[in-house]
Design an enzyme around this catalytic site. Structure first.
Site, short mmCIF file in Angstrom:
data_model
loop_
_atom_site.label_atom_id
_atom_site.label_comp_id
_atom_site.label_asym_id
_atom_site.label_seq_id
_atom_site.Cartn_x
_atom_site.Cartn_y
_atom_site.Cartn_z
N HIS A 262 -16.56 -21.16 19.59
CA HIS A 262 -15.95 -22.23 20.38
C HIS A 262 -16.01 -23.57 19.63
O HIS A 262 -15.08 -24.36 19.66
CB HIS A 262 -16.63 -22.37 21.74
CG HIS A 262 -16.50 -21.14 22.60
ND1 HIS A 262 -15.32 -20.47 22.75
CD2 HIS A 262 -17.42 -20.45 23.35
CE1 HIS A 262 -15.50 -19.43 23.56
NE2 HIS A 262 -16.77 -19.40 23.93
N TRP B 59 -13.92 -14.23 16.49
CA TRP B 59 -14.14 -14.95 15.24
C TRP B 59 -15.65 -15.02 14.95
O TRP B 59 -16.09 -14.79 13.82
CB TRP B 59 -13.55 -16.36 15.36
CG TRP B 59 -13.58 -17.18 14.10
CD1 TRP B 59 -12.58 -17.30 13.17
CD2 TRP B 59 -14.66 -18.02 13.65
NE1 TRP B 59 -12.97 -18.15 12.16
CE2 TRP B 59 -14.24 -18.61 12.44
CE3 TRP B 59 -15.92 -18.33 14.15
CZ2 TRP B 59 -15.05 -19.49 11.71
CZ3 TRP B 59 -16.73 -19.19 13.43
CH2 TRP B 59 -16.28 -19.77 12.22
N LEU C 199 2.05 -38.90 22.70
CA LEU C 199 1.95 -37.47 23.01
C LEU C 199 1.15 -37.33 24.30
O LEU C 199 0.14 -38.02 24.49
CB LEU C 199 1.20 -36.73 21.88
CG LEU C 199 0.87 -35.25 22.14
CD1 LEU C 199 2.11 -34.38 21.91
CD2 LEU C 199 -0.26 -34.75 21.23
N GLY D 188 -14.45 -15.81 20.41
CA GLY D 188 -15.55 -14.84 20.47
C GLY D 188 -15.47 -13.85 19.31
O GLY D 188 -16.47 -13.57 18.65
N ARG E 243 -18.44 -16.17 33.04
CA ARG E 243 -19.09 -15.78 31.78
C ARG E 243 -20.59 -16.06 31.88
O ARG E 243 -21.03 -16.80 32.77
CB ARG E 243 -18.47 -16.55 30.62
CG ARG E 243 -17.05 -16.09 30.34
CD ARG E 243 -16.53 -16.62 29.03
NE ARG E 243 -15.21 -16.06 28.76
CZ ARG E 243 -14.56 -16.14 27.62
NH1 ARG E 243 -15.11 -16.75 26.59
NH2 ARG E 243 -13.37 -15.60 27.47
N ASP F 182 -7.09 -18.29 22.02
CA ASP F 182 -7.88 -17.07 22.22
C ASP F 182 -8.46 -16.59 20.89
O ASP F 182 -7.87 -16.81 19.84
CB ASP F 182 -6.96 -16.00 22.83
CG ASP F 182 -7.74 -14.85 23.45
OD1 ASP F 182 -8.98 -14.96 23.57
OD2 ASP F 182 -7.10 -13.85 23.81
C1 FPP Z 1 -10.98 -18.05 24.23
O1 FPP Z 1 -11.73 -17.32 23.29
C2 FPP Z 1 -11.38 -19.45 24.23
C3 FPP Z 1 -12.02 -20.08 25.25
C4 FPP Z 1 -12.40 -19.41 26.50
C5 FPP Z 1 -12.42 -21.49 25.16
C6 FPP Z 1 -11.51 -22.43 24.44
C7 FPP Z 1 -12.29 -23.60 24.01
C8 FPP Z 1 -12.15 -24.26 22.82
C9 FPP Z 1 -11.09 -23.95 21.87
C10 FPP Z 1 -13.09 -25.34 22.40
C11 FPP Z 1 -13.21 -26.49 23.28
C12 FPP Z 1 -11.93 -27.18 23.52
C13 FPP Z 1 -11.86 -28.43 23.99
C14 FPP Z 1 -10.56 -29.03 24.31
C15 FPP Z 1 -13.07 -29.22 24.17
P1 FPP Z 1 -12.60 -16.09 23.79
O2 FPP Z 1 -14.00 -16.57 23.92
O3 FPP Z 1 -11.99 -15.48 24.99
O4 FPP Z 1 -12.46 -15.14 22.53
P2 FPP Z 1 -12.51 -13.54 22.51
O5 FPP Z 1 -11.33 -13.06 23.31
O6 FPP Z 1 -12.38 -13.23 21.05
O7 FPP Z 1 -13.82 -13.15 23.10
#
Ligand code: FPP
Length: 248
Positions: free
Chosen positions: A43, A31, A137, A29, A77, A26
């Site tokens: 992402h 970041w 793994l 966004g 989203r 998490d």
């Molecule tokens: C949450 O951050 C993250 C996600 C919804 C997506 C996770 C995806 C990745 C780490 C990259 C792709 C991974 C693979 C395995 C290809 P958020 O957007 O909810 O952040 P925020 O809460 O700060 O808005």
């Protein structure tokens, strides 16, 4: 020796290494927002953390690493962000498959994979088939996943078995339901890490987390690295797990 190496050394003497670590990634966004960048850039940086944490998990000797990459709710989203995440998934598969395979990683995708667009679905199926024999793994990537939907699906499968006479209602027990989850055959997570300081489960592995220790890291996912994983494991090792019983 770097700081993360020291944590790794400490972890090896302090106690048992967890078999299975699950992570709610998490903060991508936030970041991006802190840097005035569009969310998909966050992402993209999050993908680098995925690579680092997979390598660190192999080094630490975990059996299973589970990552929550895309929830069922994430389909809601904005379309631009959904398509950016899907392209990132395909890019990840394209760029990383060879190395993951060489490292002996078995990649498993779990979730409602029928909702993926055709090319993404084909890529996912290819990696799973290619890496199926690997044993170093298990990397569980949860995509289009929701835990209530997973449990509901398991209940439906049980109902179908009972209706068809393949089992009796009395045979519906915890093991029967566990065996119909996407995670069938996989040990429950010992440790759940959520990054970015949020303290929620967000419909992730509700059944499987019954006795899991939880570590909340303040670090945003794109900044999360090897040392942060080891800190979480050290924290886990300092806990006393009783599984509802009293101490020995
Ligand atoms: C949450 O951050 C993250 C996600 C919804 C997506 C996770 C995806 C990745 C780490 C990259 C792709 C991974 C693979 C395995 C290809 P958020 O957007 O909810 O952040 P925020 O809460 O700060 O808005």
């Amino acid at each position: 020796m770097g700081a993360a190496d020291e944590l790794l050394a400490q972890m090896r003497v302090q106690g048992a290494i967890p078999r299975h670590v699950a992570i709610i990634m998490d903060g991508n966004g936030r970041w991006a927002r802190e840097r005035m960048l569009p969310r998909p850039v966050g992402h993209r940086h999050g993908m680098k953390s995925v690579r680092e944490v997979v390598e660190a998990s192999i080094e630490a000797g975990l059996e299973v690493l589970s990552l929550f990459a895309f929830s069922q709710e994430n389909w809601q989203r904005p379309a631009g962000e959904v398509s950016a995440l899907m392209s990132l998934l395909e890019e990840y598969i394209q760029k990383e498959t060879r190395e993951l395979h060489e490292q002996g990683v078995r990649v498993v995708f779990l979730g409602d994979l029928d909702r993926l667009a055709k090319p993404a679905r084909a890529a996912v199926d290819r990696v799973m088939a290619l890496t199926a024999p690997n044993t170093k793994l298990i990397l569980n990537l949860f995509i289009s996943y929701g835990s209530r939907a997973e449990i509901t699906r398991a209940a439906r499968l049980l109902a179908e078995d009972v209706a068809a006479g393949r089992m009796t209602p009395a045979q519906v027990d915890e093991a029967a339901l566990t065996g119909r989850l996407f995670t069938a055959g996989c040990p429950d997570p010992d440790l759940l890490i959520r990054t970015s300081g949020e303290m929620r489960i967000s419909n992730f592995l509700l059944w499987q987390l019954a006795y899991t220790e939880i570590h909340i890291s303040p670090v945003l996912w794109p900044d999360f690295g090897r040392g942060d994983l080891y800190k979480a494991i050290l924290d886990f090792q300092s806990r006393e797990r009783r599984f509802g019983r009293v101490s020995a």
